[in-house]
Design a protein around this motif. Structure first.
Motif, PDB file in Angstrom:
ATOM      1  N   VAL B 529       0.885  -1.177   0.000  1.00  0.00           N
ATOM      2  CA  VAL B 529       0.000   0.000   0.000  1.00  0.00           C
ATOM      3  C   VAL B 529       0.920   1.224   0.000  1.00  0.00           C
ATOM      4  O   VAL B 529       1.643   1.468   0.966  1.00  0.00           O
ATOM      5  N   LEU B 530       0.921   1.938  -1.113  1.00  0.00           N
ATOM      6  CA  LEU B 530       1.839   3.065  -1.292  1.00  0.00           C
ATOM      7  C   LEU B 530       1.113   4.384  -1.051  1.00  0.00           C
ATOM      8  O   LEU B 530      -0.053   4.533  -1.446  1.00  0.00           O
ATOM      9  N   ILE B 531       1.803   5.322  -0.416  1.00  0.00           N
ATOM     10  CA  ILE B 531       1.204   6.641  -0.191  1.00  0.00           C
ATOM     11  C   ILE B 531       2.161   7.703  -0.710  1.00  0.00           C
ATOM     12  O   ILE B 531       3.346   7.712  -0.359  1.00  0.00           O
ATOM     13  N   ARG B 532       1.624   8.562  -1.550  1.00  0.00           N
ATOM     14  CA  ARG B 532       2.378   9.721  -2.044  1.00  0.00           C
ATOM     15  C   ARG B 532       1.596  10.973  -1.717  1.00  0.00           C
ATOM     16  O   ARG B 532       0.377  10.940  -1.625  1.00  0.00           O
ATOM     17  N   ARG B 533       2.318  12.077  -1.597  1.00  0.00           N
ATOM     18  CA  ARG B 533       1.646  13.338  -1.300  1.00  0.00           C
ATOM     19  C   ARG B 533       1.334  14.044  -2.612  1.00  0.00           C
ATOM     20  O   ARG B 533       2.214  14.206  -3.456  1.00  0.00           O
ATOM     21  N   GLU B 534       0.090  14.404  -2.760  1.00  0.00           N
ATOM     22  CA  GLU B 534      -0.266  15.223  -3.925  1.00  0.00           C
ATOM     23  C   GLU B 534      -1.016  16.433  -3.410  1.00  0.00           C
ATOM     24  O   GLU B 534      -2.063  16.291  -2.794  1.00  0.00           O
ATOM     25  N   GLY B 535      -0.439  17.607  -3.612  1.00  0.00           N
ATOM     26  CA  GLY B 535      -0.973  18.794  -2.940  1.00  0.00           C
ATOM     27  C   GLY B 535      -0.744  18.585  -1.458  1.00  0.00           C
ATOM     28  O   GLY B 535       0.354  18.219  -1.051  1.00  0.00           O
ATOM     29  N   ASP B 536      -1.805  18.747  -0.676  1.00  0.00           N
ATOM     30  CA  ASP B 536      -1.644  18.511   0.755  1.00  0.00           C
ATOM     31  C   ASP B 536      -2.260  17.195   1.187  1.00  0.00           C
ATOM     32  O   ASP B 536      -2.331  16.895   2.375  1.00  0.00           O
ATOM     33  N   GLN B 537      -2.704  16.418   0.223  1.00  0.00           N
ATOM     34  CA  GLN B 537      -3.431  15.204   0.584  1.00  0.00           C
ATOM     35  C   GLN B 537      -2.675  13.932   0.196  1.00  0.00           C
ATOM     36  O   GLN B 537      -1.986  13.900  -0.825  1.00  0.00           O
ATOM     37  N   PRO B 538      -2.808  12.897   1.004  1.00  0.00           N
ATOM     38  CA  PRO B 538      -2.187  11.620   0.640  1.00  0.00           C
ATOM     39  C   PRO B 538      -2.967  10.918  -0.473  1.00  0.00           C
ATOM     40  O   PRO B 538      -4.190  10.877  -0.436  1.00  0.00           O
ATOM     41  N   GLN B 539      -2.240  10.430  -1.458  1.00  0.00           N
ATOM     42  CA  GLN B 539      -2.859   9.641  -2.528  1.00  0.00           C
ATOM     43  C   GLN B 539      -2.403   8.202  -2.332  1.00  0.00           C
ATOM     44  O   GLN B 539      -1.201   7.935  -2.270  1.00  0.00           O
ATOM     45  N   ILE B 540      -3.366   7.303  -2.270  1.00  0.00           N
ATOM     46  CA  ILE B 540      -3.029   5.908  -1.967  1.00  0.00           C
ATOM     47  C   ILE B 540      -3.172   5.050  -3.212  1.00  0.00           C
ATOM     48  O   ILE B 540      -4.143   5.176  -3.964  1.00  0.00           O
ATOM     49  N   SER B 541      -2.206   4.176  -3.443  1.00  0.00           N
ATOM     50  CA  SER B 541      -2.301   3.195  -4.523  1.00  0.00           C
ATOM     51  C   SER B 541      -1.723   1.888  -3.994  1.00  0.00           C
ATOM     52  O   SER B 541      -1.147   1.848  -2.901  1.00  0.00           O
ATOM     53  N   THR B 542      -1.877   0.837  -4.767  1.00  0.00           N
ATOM     54  CA  THR B 542      -1.257  -0.428  -4.355  1.00  0.00           C
ATOM     55  C   THR B 542      -0.475  -0.984  -5.528  1.00  0.00           C
ATOM     56  O   THR B 542      -0.767  -0.667  -6.684  1.00  0.00           O
ATOM     57  N   GLU B 543       0.537  -1.781  -5.222  1.00  0.00           N
ATOM     58  CA  GLU B 543       1.247  -2.467  -6.301  1.00  0.00           C
ATOM     59  C   GLU B 543       1.677  -3.840  -5.824  1.00  0.00           C
ATOM     60  O   GLU B 543       1.901  -4.059  -4.622  1.00  0.00           O
ATOM     61  N   PRO B 544       1.781  -4.792  -6.759  1.00  0.00           N
ATOM     62  CA  PRO B 544       2.112  -6.155  -6.343  1.00  0.00           C
ATOM     63  C   PRO B 544       3.503  -6.228  -5.718  1.00  0.00           C
ATOM     64  O   PRO B 544       4.407  -5.481  -6.094  1.00  0.00           O
ATOM     65  N   ILE B 545       3.653  -7.115  -4.767  1.00  0.00           N
ATOM     66  CA  ILE B 545       4.962  -7.353  -4.150  1.00  0.00           C
ATOM     67  C   ILE B 545       5.689  -8.385  -5.009  1.00  0.00           C
ATOM     68  O   ILE B 545       5.148  -9.476  -5.275  1.00  0.00           O
ATOM     69  N   ALA B 546       6.890  -8.058  -5.457  1.00  0.00           N
ATOM     70  CA  ALA B 546       7.658  -8.997  -6.273  1.00  0.00           C
ATOM     71  C   ALA B 546       8.113 -10.173  -5.411  1.00  0.00           C
ATOM     72  O   ALA B 546       8.511  -9.989  -4.258  1.00  0.00           O
ATOM     73  N   THR B 547       8.024 -11.379  -5.974  1.00  0.00           N
ATOM     74  CA  THR B 547       8.423 -12.570  -5.220  1.00  0.00           C
ATOM     75  C   THR B 547       9.433 -13.391  -6.034  1.00  0.00           C
ATOM     76  O   THR B 547       9.172 -14.545  -6.382  1.00  0.00           O
ATOM     77  N   PRO B 548      10.593 -12.792  -6.370  1.00  0.00           N
ATOM     78  CA  PRO B 548      11.546 -13.486  -7.230  1.00  0.00           C
ATOM     79  C   PRO B 548      12.289 -14.627  -6.541  1.00  0.00           C
ATOM     80  O   PRO B 548      12.815 -15.512  -7.222  1.00  0.00           O
ATOM     81  N   LEU B 549      12.330 -14.636  -5.221  1.00  0.00           N
ATOM     82  CA  LEU B 549      13.147 -15.639  -4.516  1.00  0.00           C
ATOM     83  C   LEU B 549      12.319 -16.628  -3.709  1.00  0.00           C
ATOM     84  O   LEU B 549      12.649 -17.812  -3.647  1.00  0.00           O
TER      85      LEU B 549
END
Lengths: 72, 558
Positions: B529-549
């Motif tokens: 669960v990734l959070i970045r700041r855009e303006g003054d608000q947090p923008q939340i997105s998700t991305e898959p966790i790599a499982t190479p090992l």
């Protein structure tokens, strides 16, 4: 929490001021010398740094930590 | 001229935070860029402060006779796959050499009669072993400080960072801050910047709860942070500090409810009282919910002949503490003491690639400010800090050798200075301590930060909004108060991100326990669960966790 600095034993070496990780102890001018003052006792984190490293063993920290809200 | 705005320090690599991650990052940057200038900054005295300094410094070390891949699996599985696998593998592969380096610097590790290092298993991991140096974290940090002095690393001590700097291309290019005593404005211009602070704590009351603000500095500068929904939970008593629950339980202590009945086996049939501290914390919440609080740690069954061991420690401050507990406070720890599950700190940290590079160029992360995994166990806190420090230092040194000195916009630096000035003023109705107390009342609640529901998280965000408003009108009357105020601000932002990320993850995993989504959902939630700041608000997105090992448990390798 820090409770006392025995100024009769203190040699004004100044180590207790920078070694405090919470900025609780400040060296302040008193006459022709600087002496440590417990400036912000309520912010002490009870880490004992000042007591452990004081070369004259003139600082006393009490083991009880400050109160904070509980989970219930 | 930047020199006219404040004290200007130019450096090739800037490391922010003097704990295990920062000390190793500075050493690594120095070794990988011997002709460059490396500056290690801390808000207090390097080697005598921070989360590491007040720990036992247990660390995971994988020796040549250990099975490295099996240890990687151990850590990844123990993290229920919330882990940066390739980074963890490199951290573990570096660990033995780093321990030998520490030994060469003068740090001592206990050895068996046959010369092998004394190691022990740690709770939550099946095969990976840990060891600790004599003298614990204070000795560990001091030995590294002396090594850095010998190797020519510059120190900027007692400087509190307020913002990361961005150059004209938008890359991170150092930091600004103030002298923690005089308030003098500092500009640290750097080709590469490593944030290596602690993550954010909420001052639960322990010596090691000195908060870090690094992940929030990175978030404010546009970098992605992750793992905000996970926290470090531990059972504790407000009466005194006690580190030895693991050993106490091995010696006969157990958790009991208001009727004096043990309850851990009900929730953790495999581990019972020997479960990881996070699982004990979770069980305590369930037992409270069942109406069986108050809850206690009963140490009365520890045999008399073993009690003396609990009153001594090779870590100086703990030794002072235990000696004084009986003498000064007249507290007998060998009885029934009321315990609570405490939310000690967030696991929110800066998302990086496997080279510790953050999502904004020029910025690297190490230590607990870097998101290698969502739970660190005893020993992998310092273990991960050591390794990520080395990796971040190496890659920051490489970047610093490739690029020119950054160009800073003076007007923007001036603006950051004015922002600091704006935080000072006459004493306001509420102090930063009042607001901290309000925040603690919210974040420490067991039904907000430990046992979560959509409704309670939404309500908590509402309460937090009120605290944010009051904070905006709060001024500090001196430098000490200003630093505390900015730390409280970082905690409020962290709380907002914790609640927001916790609403998004619709499952229960590790320390993230959703009452309305009680099961672990590997099909949908092997994601960051990734959070970045855009303006003054947090923008939340998700991305898959790599499982190479270590393949994902449902067979869905990414």
């Amino acid at each position: 929490m820090i409770v006392d600095i025995d100024l009769d034993k203190c040699t004004s070496c100044g180590l207790c001021d920078p070694i405090c990780p919470a900025d609780v102890i400040h060296m302040e001018q008193n006459g022709d010398k600087e002496f440590p003052v417990i400036q912000y006792p309520e912010h002490c984190v009870t880490c004992f740094n000042c007591e452990i490293f004081c070369p004259e063993q003139c600082i006393d920290v009490h083991p009880i930590v400050r109160r904070r809200p509980l989970p219930w | 001229m930047l020199e006219n705005i404040g004290k200007l320090i130019d450096t090739d690599v800037l490391v922010i935070g003097g704990g295990a991650g920062g000390l190793w990052a500075a050493l690594s940057a120095r070794r990988h860029f011997p002709s460059g200038k490396v500056t290690l900054l801390d808000a207090h005295m390097i080697g005598r402060t921070g989360h590491t300094a007040f720990s036992n410094a247990w660390m995971v070390v994988v020796t040549p006779e250990d099975d490295l891949d099996a240890c990687v699996r151990d850590i990844v599985q123990g993290n229920e796959w919330i882990a940066e696998q390739e980074l963890i593998r490199e951290v573990l592969s570096l660990s033995y050499d780093q321990m030998l380096q520490l030994e060469k610097m003068g740090l001592q590790f206990p050895k068996e009669e046959d010369g092998k290092f004394v190691r022990r298993p740690t709770r939550g991991l099946r095969i990976t072993k840990v060891l600790k140096p004599i003298g614990g974290g204070l000795e560990f940090c001091w030995v590294l400080r002396k090594a850095l002095e010998r190797e020519g690393v510059e120190f900027a001590e007692r400087v509190f960072v307020t913002d990361l700097l961005r150059d004209e291309r938008g890359n991170v290019a150092g930091a600004v801050g103030i002298d923690g005593r005089t308030g003098e404005f500092h500009i640290l211009r750097a080709k590469a910047t490593i944030v290596a602070t602690n993550s954010v704590t909420f001052r639960a009351g322990f010596a090691r709860d000195l908060t870090g603000t690094g992940p929030i500095l990175a978030y404010q500068a546009g970098a992605a942070v992750t793992n905000a929904e996970f926290g470090y939970l531990r059972p504790a008593t407000p009466k005194f500090y006690f580190e030895g629950i693991t050993f106490a339980i091995q010696d006969g202590a157990r958790f009991v409810n208001s009727a004096g009945a043990p309850f851990m086996e009900k929730y953790e049939p495999d581990w019972s009282d020997e479960a990881d501290v996070q699982l004990i914390s979770k069980a305590m919440v369930m037992e409270k919910k069942a109406g069986n609080a108050p809850l206690y740690l009963d140490m009365s069954r520890i045999p008399e002949e073993k009690r003396e061991d609990y009153l001594h420690s090779s870590v100086a401050w703990m030794d002072y503490f235990y000696k004084k507990l009986g003498n000064r406070a007249r507290i007998d720890m060998f009885g029934r003491t009321e315990y609570f599950p405490f939310y000690q700190m967030t696991k929110m940290a800066i998302k990086t690639d496997s080279g510790c590079r953050a999502s904004v160029p020029g910025l690297f992360a190490a230590g607990l400010a870097q998101a290698s995994c969502a739970t660190h166990f005893a020993g992998f806190h310092i273990g991960a800090c050591n390794g990520t420090g080395w990796i971040a230092g190496r890659n920051a040194a490489t970047l610093a050798q490739e690029i020119k000195a950054p160009s800073l916009n003076e007007a923007e630096v001036e603006l950051l200075k004015r922002k600091i000035r704006g935080g000072f003023g006459d004493a306001t109705e509420r102090s930063e301590d009042d607001l901290l107390f309000e925040l603690q009342k919210l974040i420490f609640r067991h039904d907000v930060s430990i046992l979560k529901t959509e409704g309670r998280l939404s309500a908590a965000l509402g309460v937090l909004g009120g605290i944010e408003e009051k904070l905006a009108g709060t001024k500090a009357s001196n430098t000490h108060g200003f630093v505390r105020l900015r730390e409280t601000e970082a905690m409020v932002i962290a709380a907002k991100l914790i609640f927001a990320a916790s609403r998004v993850r619709h499952e229960s995993r590790l320390s993230h326990i959703r009452e309305d989504y009680p099961g672990r959902d590997d099909r949908n939630w092997l994601r960051w669960v990734l959070i970045r700041r855009e303006g003054d608000q947090p923008q939340i997105s998700t991305e898959p966790i790599a499982t190479p090992l270590v393949p994902a448990p449902n067979g869905n390798s990414q």
